[in-house]
Design a protein around this motif. Structure first.
Motif, PDB file in Angstrom:
ATOM      1  N   MET A  42       0.855  -1.187   0.000  1.00  0.00           N
ATOM      2  CA  MET A  42       0.000   0.000   0.000  1.00  0.00           C
ATOM      3  C   MET A  42       0.887   1.232   0.000  1.00  0.00           C
ATOM      4  SD  MET A  42      -2.871   0.723   2.926  1.00  0.00           S
ATOM      5  CE  MET A  42      -3.579   2.321   3.225  1.00  0.00           C
ATOM      6  N   VAL A  43       0.378   2.295  -0.631  1.00  0.00           N
ATOM      7  CA  VAL A  43       1.059   3.589  -0.579  1.00  0.00           C
ATOM      8  C   VAL A  43       0.281   4.497   0.373  1.00  0.00           C
ATOM      9  CG1 VAL A  43       1.787   5.625  -1.886  1.00  0.00           C
ATOM     10  CG2 VAL A  43       1.879   3.343  -2.956  1.00  0.00           C
ATOM     11  N   GLU A  45       0.169   8.445   1.354  1.00  0.00           N
ATOM     12  CA  GLU A  45       0.663   9.733   0.866  1.00  0.00           C
ATOM     13  C   GLU A  45       1.025  10.661   2.023  1.00  0.00           C
ATOM     14  OE1 GLU A  45       1.251   9.900  -2.195  1.00  0.00           O
ATOM     15  OE2 GLU A  45      -0.243   8.793  -3.342  1.00  0.00           O
ATOM     16  N   HIS A  59       5.392  -2.732   2.287  1.00  0.00           N
ATOM     17  CA  HIS A  59       5.138  -4.126   1.942  1.00  0.00           C
ATOM     18  C   HIS A  59       5.045  -4.914   3.238  1.00  0.00           C
ATOM     19  CE1 HIS A  59       6.124  -2.990  -2.118  1.00  0.00           C
ATOM     20  NE2 HIS A  59       7.358  -2.683  -1.799  1.00  0.00           N
ATOM     21  N   ASP A  92       7.199  11.008 -13.498  1.00  0.00           N
ATOM     22  CA  ASP A  92       6.986  10.428 -14.822  1.00  0.00           C
ATOM     23  C   ASP A  92       5.854   9.405 -14.818  1.00  0.00           C
ATOM     24  OD1 ASP A  92       9.133  11.979 -15.674  1.00  0.00           O
ATOM     25  OD2 ASP A  92      10.579  10.376 -15.282  1.00  0.00           O
ATOM     26  N   ALA A  93       4.773   9.748 -14.144  1.00  0.00           N
ATOM     27  CA  ALA A  93       3.578   8.903 -14.118  1.00  0.00           C
ATOM     28  C   ALA A  93       3.827   7.533 -13.506  1.00  0.00           C
ATOM     29  CB  ALA A  93       2.971   8.769 -15.517  1.00  0.00           C
ATOM     30  N   THR A  94       4.789   7.509 -12.567  1.00  0.00           N
ATOM     31  CA  THR A  94       5.028   6.286 -11.802  1.00  0.00           C
ATOM     32  C   THR A  94       5.177   6.640 -10.326  1.00  0.00           C
ATOM     33  OG1 THR A  94       7.455   6.361 -11.848  1.00  0.00           O
ATOM     34  CG2 THR A  94       6.344   5.300 -13.733  1.00  0.00           C
ATOM     35  N   VAL A  95       5.021   5.651  -9.488  1.00  0.00           N
ATOM     36  CA  VAL A  95       5.415   5.752  -8.083  1.00  0.00           C
ATOM     37  C   VAL A  95       6.424   4.642  -7.854  1.00  0.00           C
ATOM     38  CG1 VAL A  95       4.699   5.735  -5.672  1.00  0.00           C
ATOM     39  CG2 VAL A  95       3.150   6.647  -7.423  1.00  0.00           C
ATOM     40  N   GLN A  96       7.626   5.028  -7.469  1.00  0.00           N
ATOM     41  CA  GLN A  96       8.702   4.049  -7.336  1.00  0.00           C
ATOM     42  C   GLN A  96       9.196   3.970  -5.892  1.00  0.00           C
ATOM     43  OE1 GLN A  96      11.178   3.164 -10.453  1.00  0.00           O
ATOM     44  NE2 GLN A  96      10.352   4.646 -11.913  1.00  0.00           N
ATOM     45  N   GLU A  97       9.795   2.833  -5.585  1.00  0.00           N
ATOM     46  CA  GLU A  97      10.332   2.609  -4.247  1.00  0.00           C
ATOM     47  C   GLU A  97      11.632   3.388  -4.050  1.00  0.00           C
ATOM     48  OE1 GLU A  97      10.803  -1.546  -4.800  1.00  0.00           O
ATOM     49  OE2 GLU A  97       8.858  -2.041  -3.927  1.00  0.00           O
TER      50      GLU A  97
ATOM     51  N   SER B  41       8.300  -3.615  -6.380  1.00  0.00           N
ATOM     52  CA  SER B  41       6.963  -3.190  -6.799  1.00  0.00           C
ATOM     53  C   SER B  41       7.043  -1.797  -7.397  1.00  0.00           C
ATOM     54  CB  SER B  41       6.006  -3.172  -5.603  1.00  0.00           C
ATOM     55  OG  SER B  41       5.862  -4.456  -5.054  1.00  0.00           O
ATOM     56  N   MET B  42       5.976  -1.418  -8.095  1.00  0.00           N
ATOM     57  CA  MET B  42       5.949  -0.095  -8.735  1.00  0.00           C
ATOM     58  C   MET B  42       4.502   0.203  -9.118  1.00  0.00           C
ATOM     59  SD  MET B  42       8.214   0.863 -12.075  1.00  0.00           S
ATOM     60  CE  MET B  42       7.855   2.244 -13.146  1.00  0.00           C
ATOM     61  N   VAL B  43       4.170   1.490  -9.088  1.00  0.00           N
ATOM     62  CA  VAL B  43       2.870   1.933  -9.584  1.00  0.00           C
ATOM     63  C   VAL B  43       3.080   2.612 -10.933  1.00  0.00           C
ATOM     64  CG1 VAL B  43       0.876   3.417  -9.179  1.00  0.00           C
ATOM     65  CG2 VAL B  43       2.002   2.287  -7.240  1.00  0.00           C
ATOM     66  N   ILE B  44       2.284   2.235 -11.928  1.00  0.00           N
ATOM     67  CA  ILE B  44       2.271   2.916 -13.225  1.00  0.00           C
ATOM     68  C   ILE B  44       0.916   3.594 -13.365  1.00  0.00           C
ATOM     69  CG2 ILE B  44       2.277   2.567 -15.736  1.00  0.00           C
ATOM     70  CD1 ILE B  44       4.407   0.450 -15.370  1.00  0.00           C
ATOM     71  N   GLU B  45       0.954   4.930 -13.528  1.00  0.00           N
ATOM     72  CA  GLU B  45      -0.281   5.712 -13.558  1.00  0.00           C
ATOM     73  C   GLU B  45      -0.951   5.624 -14.938  1.00  0.00           C
ATOM     74  OE1 GLU B  45      -1.328   6.780 -10.826  1.00  0.00           O
ATOM     75  OE2 GLU B  45       0.330   7.423  -9.541  1.00  0.00           O
ATOM     76  N   ASP B  47      -1.658   7.834 -17.050  1.00  0.00           N
ATOM     77  CA  ASP B  47      -1.135   8.668 -18.128  1.00  0.00           C
ATOM     78  C   ASP B  47       0.301   8.314 -18.518  1.00  0.00           C
ATOM     79  OD1 ASP B  47      -0.246   9.497 -15.678  1.00  0.00           O
ATOM     80  OD2 ASP B  47      -0.346  11.644 -16.125  1.00  0.00           O
ATOM     81  N   HIS B  48       0.747   7.147 -18.113  1.00  0.00           N
ATOM     82  CA  HIS B  48       2.083   6.674 -18.491  1.00  0.00           C
ATOM     83  C   HIS B  48       2.045   6.130 -19.919  1.00  0.00           C
ATOM     84  CE1 HIS B  48       5.649   4.026 -18.465  1.00  0.00           C
ATOM     85  NE2 HIS B  48       6.088   4.761 -17.463  1.00  0.00           N
ATOM     86  N   ILE B  57      -0.711  -1.265  -9.986  1.00  0.00           N
ATOM     87  CA  ILE B  57       0.425  -1.552  -9.104  1.00  0.00           C
ATOM     88  C   ILE B  57       0.879  -2.960  -9.410  1.00  0.00           C
ATOM     89  CG2 ILE B  57      -1.135  -2.174  -7.175  1.00  0.00           C
ATOM     90  CD1 ILE B  57       1.154  -1.226  -5.272  1.00  0.00           C
ATOM     91  N   HIS B  59       3.700  -6.174  -8.774  1.00  0.00           N
ATOM     92  CA  HIS B  59       4.684  -6.807  -7.910  1.00  0.00           C
ATOM     93  C   HIS B  59       5.421  -7.844  -8.742  1.00  0.00           C
ATOM     94  CE1 HIS B  59       2.590  -4.915  -4.614  1.00  0.00           C
ATOM     95  NE2 HIS B  59       1.487  -5.586  -4.854  1.00  0.00           N
ATOM     96  N   ASP B  84       3.000  -9.484 -11.432  1.00  0.00           N
ATOM     97  CA  ASP B  84       1.624  -9.609 -10.938  1.00  0.00           C
ATOM     98  C   ASP B  84       1.001  -8.216 -10.939  1.00  0.00           C
ATOM     99  OD1 ASP B  84      -0.617 -10.767  -9.818  1.00  0.00           O
ATOM    100  OD2 ASP B  84       0.290 -11.136  -7.854  1.00  0.00           O
ATOM    101  N   LEU B  86      -2.015  -5.527 -10.614  1.00  0.00           N
ATOM    102  CA  LEU B  86      -3.307  -5.285  -9.974  1.00  0.00           C
ATOM    103  C   LEU B  86      -3.814  -3.899 -10.344  1.00  0.00           C
ATOM    104  CD1 LEU B  86      -2.151  -6.351  -6.398  1.00  0.00           C
ATOM    105  CD2 LEU B  86      -3.162  -7.836  -8.139  1.00  0.00           C
ATOM    106  N   VAL B  95      -2.845   4.778  -1.923  1.00  0.00           N
ATOM    107  CA  VAL B  95      -3.013   4.000  -3.153  1.00  0.00           C
ATOM    108  C   VAL B  95      -3.098   2.546  -2.724  1.00  0.00           C
ATOM    109  CG1 VAL B  95      -2.072   3.384  -5.398  1.00  0.00           C
ATOM    110  CG2 VAL B  95      -1.665   5.683  -4.476  1.00  0.00           C
TER     111      VAL B  95
END
Lengths: 160, 160
Positions: A42-43, A45, A59, A92-97, B41-45, B47-48, B57, B59, B84, B86, B95
């Motif tokens: 989960m993220v 904010e 995680h 850049d339209a991502t959320v990274q670790e 893991s990573m989130v791709i929005e 608008d990517h 998201i 994994h 994986d 989601l 998120v």
């Protein structure tokens, strides 16, 4: 100083620790947890009410005994659950670790931590295996986790 | 119809499959991967540029052989990597994970998939273990992964 203790509970916790009610045993660093079962992520904010200290991407990992706890709803002694909290970077339209903020740990041992329903709590700062952040024997952690008494005090649920 | 094939590669892929160059062996569903090692893991929005089909998201999980590949930089036959994916839901300054979009799989077997550097590619739709999404024998998957030839065609790196 980074602390995991919400300010509103500080006085109570200090008093209880002062009375020796929550001394407990130290919780060990969960060696090898990166190869345990990944429960969910989960993220949180920066504008979330729990952002201090929980903002980031986290995680949750479970050892084999804890996996049986997620399945049965009752966590046996020896269950270990890890809350691995990383900085999160949105770009850049991502959320990274990013870098690790802390490794939170819950360990079940009913004889070691009877005052907190058999759960021991700890958090290790950043990538350290020795710098501990929980200063009240876990009483403030437990105060929130009591909201999940029906789930044996565990917030997370195993994602399918 | 959901497809994992970028439009620009469709004609090429169709031609190659038509010529029988990328028939390959079918990739099996990665049974038990939820208890494998979590890589990152990573989130791709939405608008990517790769949002279709990769928004959400994701994994990445690795079986034991693939873990040795991340460590050495060379993935042995039998390595399996799972992507994986989601749905992701942004609400209340969080998120959170949603329904599964697909389970992407890379399997290393140099004798089974010699045309794609020994990697077989597949994706299973939603929670299905039988509904397959890759229709070109993995050629379009491989086309992107060649950018990571120096990393043995793997994008992800093991988070510490």
């Amino acid at each position: 100083m980074r602390t995991l203790l919400p300010g509103s509970l500080l006085a109570l916790a200090a008093a209880l620790v002062g009375f020796g009610l929550f001394a407990g045993e130290p919780v060990s660093f969960p060696e090898g947890y990166r190869s345990w079962t990944h429960v969910k992520s989960m993220v949180i904010e920066d504008d979330h009410p729990l952002a201090d200290p929980f903002a980031g991407i986290h995680h949750v990992y479970a050892n084999d005994k804890a996996v049986t706890g997620y399945e049965s709803g009752r966590f046996p002694d020896g269950s270990v659950i890890v809350f691995d909290l990383l900085e999160h970077t949105a770009a850049d339209a991502t959320v990274q670790e990013g870098e690790r903020k802390f490794v939170g740990v819950m360990v079940r041992d009913r004889s070691a931590w009877p005052q907190t329903a058999g759960w021991g709590f700890e958090a290790f700062d950043g990538d350290s295996r020795t710098d501990r952040l929980v200063e009240d024997g876990g009483v403030s952690c437990f105060a929130c986790h009591t909201a999940r008494k029906q789930q044996d005090y565990v917030f997370s649920e195993m994602r399918k």
